[in-house]
Design an enzyme around this catalytic site. Sequence first.
Site, mmCIF file in Angstrom:
data_model
loop_
_atom_site.group_PDB
_atom_site.id
_atom_site.type_symbol
_atom_site.label_atom_id
_atom_site.label_comp_id
_atom_site.label_asym_id
_atom_site.label_seq_id
_atom_site.Cartn_x
_atom_site.Cartn_y
_atom_site.Cartn_z
ATOM 1 N N ASP A 501 80.777 73.367 64.347
ATOM 2 C CA ASP A 501 79.006 73.758 64.471
ATOM 3 C C ASP A 501 78.300 72.570 65.253
ATOM 4 O OD1 ASP A 501 80.058 75.506 62.593
ATOM 5 O OD2 ASP A 501 78.378 75.514 61.406
ATOM 6 N N GLU A 737 82.030 71.793 49.522
ATOM 7 C CA GLU A 737 82.142 72.262 50.910
ATOM 8 C C GLU A 737 82.513 70.953 51.729
ATOM 9 O OE1 GLU A 737 78.688 73.656 52.636
ATOM 10 O OE2 GLU A 737 79.473 74.669 54.221
#
Length: 767
Positions: A501, A737
């Site tokens: 990202d 995460e």
Amino acid sequence: VYWMHELRERVRRPLNSPLIVPVNATSAAVAPEKYWGSYRPHAYFGLKTRSPKSPVFGLMWFTQFLGERPPAVRHWCDHGDGMLRYGWLAHDATNFGVQEIIDRTVTLRTEYLKKPGGDHGGDWTAKISATPVPAPGGETMVVSLLFYAALDGPGSLQPTVEKKRTMTVVSGHTAETGSFKLYFPTPGKNVKATDYLLANATGLNKLKEAVMAGMRMAPWGDDKTKSYIGLGGRLLPDGITSPNLVVHQVTVALPFHMEVIYESGSKTRETTLSGSVYDVELSKQRIIFEKKFESIFELQDKGYNPEDKAAAKNALSNMLGGIGYFYGASKVQSSYNKEPLDYRSAPLYTAVPSRSFFPRGFLWDEGFHNLLIMEWDPEISKEIIGHWLDLINKEGWIPREQILGVEARAKVPDEFVVQKNENANPPTLFLPLQKLVKQLSKSDDPKDLEYLRNIYPRLRIWYRWFNETQAGPKPLTYRWRGRDSNTKRELNPKTLTSGLDDYPRASHPTDAERHVDLRCWMALASGIMADIGKTIGEPWEDYQATHDLLTDNKLLDEHHWSEKAQMYSDFGLHTDHTKLVRPKPPKNLAPGQRPPPQQQMEKERQVKSQPKLSYVNSFGYVSLFPFLLQIVDPNSPKLDKILTDLKDPNLLWTRFGLRSLARNAPLYRKHNTEHDPPYWRGNIWINMNYLAIRALHHYSNTEGPYKTKAKEIYKELRDNVVKNIVNEYKRTGYVWENYDDSTGEGKGTHPFTGWSALFVLIMAEKY
Ligand code: 6A9
């Protein structure tokens, strides 16, 4: 006109090649043992079949008398519920699952156990136990458990309701499951009230709404001085005669437990899967699970204590228990379409990164997931990979994010729904395939050979798609598409396609860019294409030739080694000198026009110096790729340099694993926009740490001058990563995460038993 139409349609045309998972392959007739399962990972507890229009079953619950209006009904996993923890303690992906959910006021145990047989996948029993969470005042809670059955299309649900508003049986029928009965055996002594609901839900995404709409207040207890929330019975709108949603509600004092028994109409049985029959059979399955776990991962032998082993077992169980079966159409778009089109409706059997936040398939996540799943059950991995490859379109493209069906769609904001056919995502499916090919070189299993033969044509086309559409400016270079060159607010335009990202790339996206991570992915892909070709006797020479070129260290260095910074890098139009600043209010205002308030004007990017065509010298995961994918020559002094840099705490090294971006990188821990916090700019990610540990293992087992050095770092990094994930699991109840690089604390979504669960393989040293 015709060819314009064709161009527009191409993006949604499926590849004309036999499916790897034929249409009936997951049906009850062909695969009865995997027909039923917890294939709705977004629900705290939900069961369905692996068929397109499966009826669904599941649990909602809430606590009475808390004074909340409306009551906080639990149904889909949600961070906002503030669960202290939840997840599968044991789950074998086929026969059973045992989950523990610790809510604020009640601890639930939700289990299911299957008994195949007959023509429709057989029977299952769900068991739900509720015990109190000790409350400060010592009072115990009154809890309502709502077990429902719902249809996703034609079919019928006919309940039998007996005295005291008790639903005892539901007789159901759908084309896929045939006829069935769902029993709610006589509830035990702590039941204070029973209620039911027959309703019409407008879709599987609206079950909770339908249940909430069916609630009413009713007098409570013998003295009737207060009221509780109970379901209102038959509440069908005018003109609708039969429900597509039926709910059985029990309102209970704790502790309490109940069974829900599903029996298929096509099966004959001597005993019901209930009571002690159920208990005995479940403990058998659990023992099999334990043994299999130990024999595959051998954590005992590696010296792990029971607590560490439990953490690993739970992480594996959550990866397996998170496998879903989705059905629906992606929204896809090419540059020839103004509006997105619906792709063909198709199934996807896949694991998901996170049950609470992203309960759907992600392409590059799935390659990592299957490194673990492949160890547990290669057949499941083969089927998952097959489903993904079957989603390929005529052009050879597989959409990155799979939002299939109304339940999945309900979790995604509009701006993330459409998938564009210029956009790639790393071809990580080659990682588990690499494992499969390696195993084959030992076993020669004809089933596996046939599988590889089946997938090869699709792999070829997928590979070609990458090679043709993601090519870089020079031969043997590659470039991620999908970066925004007109960005105003981003400090550095994101590269979602790479999976990393906001990891810093060239500040000014241009066609001149070349991305070192994509080149390495392509090197890996060509190598495995060649290996598969050799294994099954198909032409492989071209793949091998490409692989040789892409792994040639001299060429790699020419395109990606920055002499100045002494690291592998991306190349592009770049400056380090960018900053987010609040724009000044316009000077020349029209008469009567007022300047906008300062804080309403979002910060914008300011470029402080001219970008130049140059290497992007930020040290981090991207710089490591030639090492991560084991392309760096074991004798290369560059390997020595990389190993030295790895261990440097001023760069990537922490006590908890390798951070994504070096502390001295210009964008380390910087927001990408005013509202976009740093994501791959410092946090520790486990998929990349897994690749690093795997690479260290490789270099410590390969002859070369840096073998011993690699081995030492291997041991330390492996220890650090495992310790931190396990500690955080014990401390917070979740696998996360990513992890904070200064404290080691879990961050982002949770539970995240996607690639973070790879710590199990790291413990087991299975690479
Ligand atoms: C957001 C918000 C309820 C981001 O794990 C999936 C992906 C990875 O593939 C990628 O590498 N995650 C990583 O950088 C999560 C992406 C979630 C996008 C959708 C929607 C949901 O709101």
